[in-house]
Design a protein around this motif. Structure first.
Motif, mmCIF file in Angstrom:
data_model
loop_
_atom_site.group_PDB
_atom_site.id
_atom_site.type_symbol
_atom_site.label_atom_id
_atom_site.label_comp_id
_atom_site.label_asym_id
_atom_site.label_seq_id
_atom_site.Cartn_x
_atom_site.Cartn_y
_atom_site.Cartn_z
ATOM 1 N N ALA A 190 0.822 -1.216 0.000
ATOM 2 C CA ALA A 190 0.000 0.000 0.000
ATOM 3 C C ALA A 190 0.854 1.264 0.000
ATOM 4 C CB ALA A 190 -0.931 0.002 1.209
ATOM 5 N N GLY A 191 2.182 1.106 0.154
ATOM 6 C CA GLY A 191 3.065 2.263 0.087
ATOM 7 C C GLY A 191 3.649 2.704 1.400
ATOM 8 N N MET A 192 3.554 1.853 2.423
ATOM 9 C CA MET A 192 4.078 2.233 3.735
ATOM 10 C C MET A 192 5.545 1.823 3.871
ATOM 11 S SD MET A 192 0.888 1.610 6.304
ATOM 12 C CE MET A 192 -0.799 1.983 5.833
ATOM 13 N N ASN A 193 6.284 2.629 4.656
ATOM 14 C CA ASN A 193 7.723 2.393 4.819
ATOM 15 C C ASN A 193 8.057 1.463 5.967
ATOM 16 O OD1 ASN A 193 7.095 5.216 3.841
ATOM 17 N ND2 ASN A 193 9.227 5.030 3.206
ATOM 18 N N GLY A 194 7.287 1.519 7.038
ATOM 19 C CA GLY A 194 7.591 0.740 8.237
ATOM 20 C C GLY A 194 6.339 0.178 8.860
ATOM 21 N N TYR A 195 6.531 -0.615 9.935
ATOM 22 C CA TYR A 195 5.396 -1.300 10.559
ATOM 23 C C TYR A 195 5.712 -1.500 12.042
ATOM 24 C CZ TYR A 195 1.366 -4.537 10.572
ATOM 25 O OH TYR A 195 0.151 -5.140 10.783
ATOM 26 N N VAL A 196 4.862 -1.007 12.920
ATOM 27 C CA VAL A 196 5.012 -1.250 14.354
ATOM 28 C C VAL A 196 3.701 -1.851 14.862
ATOM 29 C CG1 VAL A 196 6.717 0.555 14.762
ATOM 30 C CG2 VAL A 196 4.298 1.122 14.907
ATOM 31 N N THR A 197 3.809 -2.692 15.852
ATOM 32 C CA THR A 197 2.631 -3.408 16.349
ATOM 33 C C THR A 197 2.155 -2.827 17.677
ATOM 34 O OG1 THR A 197 4.047 -5.050 17.444
ATOM 35 C CG2 THR A 197 3.280 -5.557 15.219
ATOM 36 N N LYS A 198 0.888 -3.028 17.921
ATOM 37 C CA LYS A 198 0.286 -2.662 19.206
ATOM 38 C C LYS A 198 0.251 -3.900 20.107
ATOM 39 C CE LYS A 198 -2.902 0.677 17.078
ATOM 40 N NZ LYS A 198 -4.324 0.974 16.827
ATOM 41 N N PRO A 199 0.379 -3.708 21.406
ATOM 42 C CA PRO A 199 0.609 -2.457 22.121
ATOM 43 C C PRO A 199 1.928 -1.806 21.689
ATOM 44 C CG PRO A 199 0.006 -4.237 23.632
ATOM 45 C CD PRO A 199 0.289 -4.863 22.317
ATOM 46 N N LEU A 200 1.928 -0.486 21.581
ATOM 47 C CA LEU A 200 3.103 0.221 21.100
ATOM 48 C C LEU A 200 4.259 0.088 22.079
ATOM 49 C CD1 LEU A 200 1.507 3.534 19.764
ATOM 50 C CD2 LEU A 200 2.367 1.610 18.417
ATOM 51 N N ASP A 201 5.401 -0.341 21.535
ATOM 52 C CA ASP A 201 6.638 -0.374 22.303
ATOM 53 C C ASP A 201 7.335 0.960 22.065
ATOM 54 O OD1 ASP A 201 9.665 -0.752 22.455
ATOM 55 O OD2 ASP A 201 8.973 -2.604 23.393
ATOM 56 N N GLU A 202 7.517 1.747 23.129
ATOM 57 C CA GLU A 202 8.027 3.112 22.985
ATOM 58 C C GLU A 202 9.353 3.145 22.227
ATOM 59 O OE1 GLU A 202 9.031 7.017 25.771
ATOM 60 O OE2 GLU A 202 8.856 5.026 26.675
ATOM 61 N N THR A 203 10.289 2.281 22.605
ATOM 62 C CA THR A 203 11.614 2.296 21.985
ATOM 63 C C THR A 203 11.534 1.953 20.504
ATOM 64 O OG1 THR A 203 12.607 1.651 24.090
ATOM 65 C CG2 THR A 203 13.949 1.368 22.113
ATOM 66 N N ARG A 204 10.794 0.910 20.173
ATOM 67 C CA ARG A 204 10.686 0.502 18.775
ATOM 68 C C ARG A 204 10.006 1.571 17.926
ATOM 69 N NH1 ARG A 204 8.818 -5.864 19.359
ATOM 70 N NH2 ARG A 204 10.685 -6.581 20.476
ATOM 71 N N LEU A 205 8.955 2.177 18.485
ATOM 72 C CA LEU A 205 8.244 3.218 17.752
ATOM 73 C C LEU A 205 9.160 4.406 17.484
ATOM 74 C CD1 LEU A 205 5.718 4.540 16.583
ATOM 75 C CD2 LEU A 205 5.118 5.271 18.903
ATOM 76 N N LEU A 206 9.880 4.855 18.510
ATOM 77 C CA LEU A 206 10.740 6.024 18.346
ATOM 78 C C LEU A 206 11.903 5.731 17.409
ATOM 79 C CD1 LEU A 206 10.793 7.501 21.967
ATOM 80 C CD2 LEU A 206 9.304 8.088 20.054
ATOM 81 N N ARG A 207 12.441 4.523 17.480
ATOM 82 C CA ARG A 207 13.524 4.159 16.563
ATOM 83 C C ARG A 207 13.030 4.139 15.114
ATOM 84 N NH1 ARG A 207 17.235 -0.707 19.096
ATOM 85 N NH2 ARG A 207 18.413 0.586 20.546
ATOM 86 N N GLU A 208 11.823 3.646 14.920
ATOM 87 C CA GLU A 208 11.270 3.570 13.569
ATOM 88 C C GLU A 208 11.098 4.969 12.988
ATOM 89 O OE1 GLU A 208 10.070 1.934 10.130
ATOM 90 O OE2 GLU A 208 10.609 0.712 11.880
#
Length: 585
Positions: free
Chosen positions: A519-537
């Motif tokens: 669909a054109g997205m660059n990255g993917y993070v899963t819920k529940p949101l992991d703060e470190t992974r989200l910020l790194r992404e």
């Protein structure tokens, strides 16, 4: 047309025609009862000697003639009985056998076939009692019945296993759920006591992580059993992947005061494969290594690279802990679904018993191998070998050096970034806003995909800011995240092809990631949101509006050409120059 009894050849010994006439009635009754084809008869003596055998009986057993039958059986019926029915080889047991029975008898070629036998006795004028059998081939029918029985037993076993699992998992889910609700209640009742609130929140987080692990295991097992697991084939950084696993286990490791060792012996850290599966495999093993360790214990990682050819290598992950270990008996059941070791230590949370079953299935899916060595009280060592393709393009442009340091990198900050957040759930939106603003980002929120598209198309005009990245929920009303991403990429907005879009979703399977990428997205993070992974992404896009959505390796080449061209026109930022989005780059 099947021959009747007197239309076939009868091979008999010692019995004359007058005797045959005496037993004719009994044989005819047995043949009728059995829809019979062949006849075997003999006397009650050791070995159950055969003194009568018909041509059709010989044919059914695969013998061409009575001489061949005699050589193989020595004319003893005990030699015709399958090893499955040893009891009938006893004369008295055989004497008590009356009526009919389904037996497996060996044929001339040594193969077993199923026959239906009807047995009757005949008393001779001299008082001797002889046995008579009629046999008919029922191999096909019996094998069908055995297959049905096996299928029934398998289904019943699976049903029992799942019933036991649901019974156990019901308890396991309610345990952390009770902790979440209980600790939340305690915190609200003692809002004026910071220490109680802090302790309650720490326990609430632990219970939430337990519940998340349970849900992940159940969903993963369901997807594996249905055969719907897809393999991704995308570039990723092994070192970053291991760092993210370390981040997720950092709090628990610190609580256990574990000493963590990292040892890398590899030339290429950038590979192509399925990062989700690799992460799940190592995370499952690592989680157990922390969970079942002793306070102050050791957790040691070794990653080695063994070349296969110029573009492929086998990566060996060795994960050693000094925890409670496993017994030899349990090791034989380690990978069985729903199996859990019985530990008397209440401090060790047992989980669903699905983690290692999922791990083995994923390792096999990736054509890898897994081995385990464990001793009670002395710890466990897992060795996982995974073949991966080398990302030679990334290796030529990126740093491949790795560090054996156990120091965790600082939490990324997003100072100066403006992020468009698309999230329909109020609570989830509040959590995401808290994480993003806490890292220094400015946030503009949309409640569905349609609002997100409208805000993006208006960005850079009037009061609507230019967005450095979009954090897009997948499941939303009016327009979902996938539709919104496609609409943004197809937009005439000058930043349509360059703005980074990161998916956020409660779905964490490979095909969900693939759909978001398509669909054109660059990255993917899963819920529940992991703060470190989200910020790194998101941090990788900080201060860099020159990121393109790259649909292929040729897309990356196009990206580098555009970056080079942008240096010649410093007055116009890349964001303001129109770029044509194409899924065929």
């Amino acid at each position: 047309m099947v021959k009747g009894f007197y239309q076939e050849s009868i091979f008999c010994r010692e019995w004359n025609k007058e005797f045959m006439a005496q037993i004719e009635h009994k044989i005819q009754l047995l043949l009728a009862q059995n829809n019979g084809v062949g006849v075997v008869g003999g006397s009650y003596a050791p070995g159950l000697p055969i003194t009568l055998v018909s041509e059709l009986a010989l044919n059914a057993l695969g013998y061409a003639n009575v001489e061949q039958f005699q050589r193989r059986t020595a004319m003893l019926f005990t030699n015709c009985l399958s090893a499955k029915d040893r009891a009938l080889q006893d004369v008295e047991t055989f004497r008590r056998f009356t009526g009919e029975k389904i037996l497996a008898l060996p044929t001339q070629r040594g193969e077993e076939r199923w026959f239906r036998l009807c047995k009757g006795d005949q008393t001779l004028p001299d008082g001797e009692k002889i046995w008579l059998l009629t046999i008919s081939d029922c191999d096909a029918r019996q094998n069908r019945e055995l297959d049905l029985i096996e299928e029934r037993d398998t289904a019943e076993a699976a049903s029992r296993a799942k019933s036991n699992f649901l019974s156990g998992v019901s308890h396991d889910i309610r345990t952390p759920l009770n902790g979440i609700l209980g600790m939340a209640h305690i915190a609200s009742e003692h809002a004026d006591d910071p220490e109680i609130v802090r302790e309650s929140l720490e326990k609430l987080i632990d219970a939430g992580e337990q519940l998340e692990s349970l849900i992940n295991d159940i969903l993963d097992m369901s997807r594996l059993e249905s055969g719907k697991v897809e393999l991704l084939h995308q570039p990723f950084d092994l070192y970053s992947l291991l760092s993210s696993i370390g981040d997720s286990l950092h709090a628990q490791s610190e609580k256990m005061q574990l000493k963590i060792g990292l040892h890398f012996n590899m030339t290429h850290r950038h590979v192509i494969g399925n990062p989700l599966h690799v992460q799940r495999i190592i995370a499952n093993i690592s989680s157990n290594a922390v969970k079942y360790n002793h306070v102050g214990g050791l957790l040691d990682y070794t990653l080695e690279e063994f070349p296969i050819d110029a573009t492929h290598a086998t990566y060996r992950f060795t994960i050693r802990d000094t925890g409670i270990g496993m017994s030899e008996k349990f090791l034989t059941h380690l990978y069985e679904p729903y199996s859990r070791a019985n530990t008397a230590d209440p401090e060790h949370y047992e989980g669903t018993g699905l983690g290692m079953s999922i791990t083995l299935a994923l390792v096999k899916k990736m054509n890898g191998t897994i081995q385990v060595q464990s001793h009670l009280g002395k710890g466990t060592t897992f060795t996982v070998d995974l073949p991966l393709e080398l990302d030679t393009e990334a290796c030529a442009t990126k740093d491949n050096t790795v560090s054996n340091s156990t120091e965790l990198p600082e939490l990324p900050n997003l100072q100066g970034m403006h992020i468009l957040l698309a999230e329909d759930n109020d609570l989830n939106r509040e959590i995401a806003e808290y994480i993003l603003t806490g890292a220094g980002a400015a946030v503009t929120s949309a409640r569905n995909g349609r609002q997100a598209v409208a805000l993006f198309e208006a960005s850079g005009q009037g009061s609507v800011p230019v967005f450095d990245a979009i954090l897009m929920d997948i499941v939303m009303p009016e327009m979902d995240g996938l539709q919104a991403a496609r609409a943004i990429r197809a937009s005439a907005h000058p930043g349509a092809a360059t703005v980074p879009i990161v998916a956020q979703s409660a779905n964490a399977f490979a095909d969900d990631v693939r759909k978001s990428s398509e669909a054109g997205m660059n990255g993917y993070v899963t819920k529940p949101l992991d703060e470190t992974r989200l910020l790194r992404e998101l941090a990788q896009y900080k201060n860099s509006l020159q990121h393109l959505w790259l649909a292929s390796r040729r897309g990356r080449l196009f990206y580098f050409l555009i970056c080079a061209a942008s240096k010649k026109s410093e007055k116009l930022p890349l964001y303001s120059r129109p770029l044509v989005y194409s899924a065929q780059l």
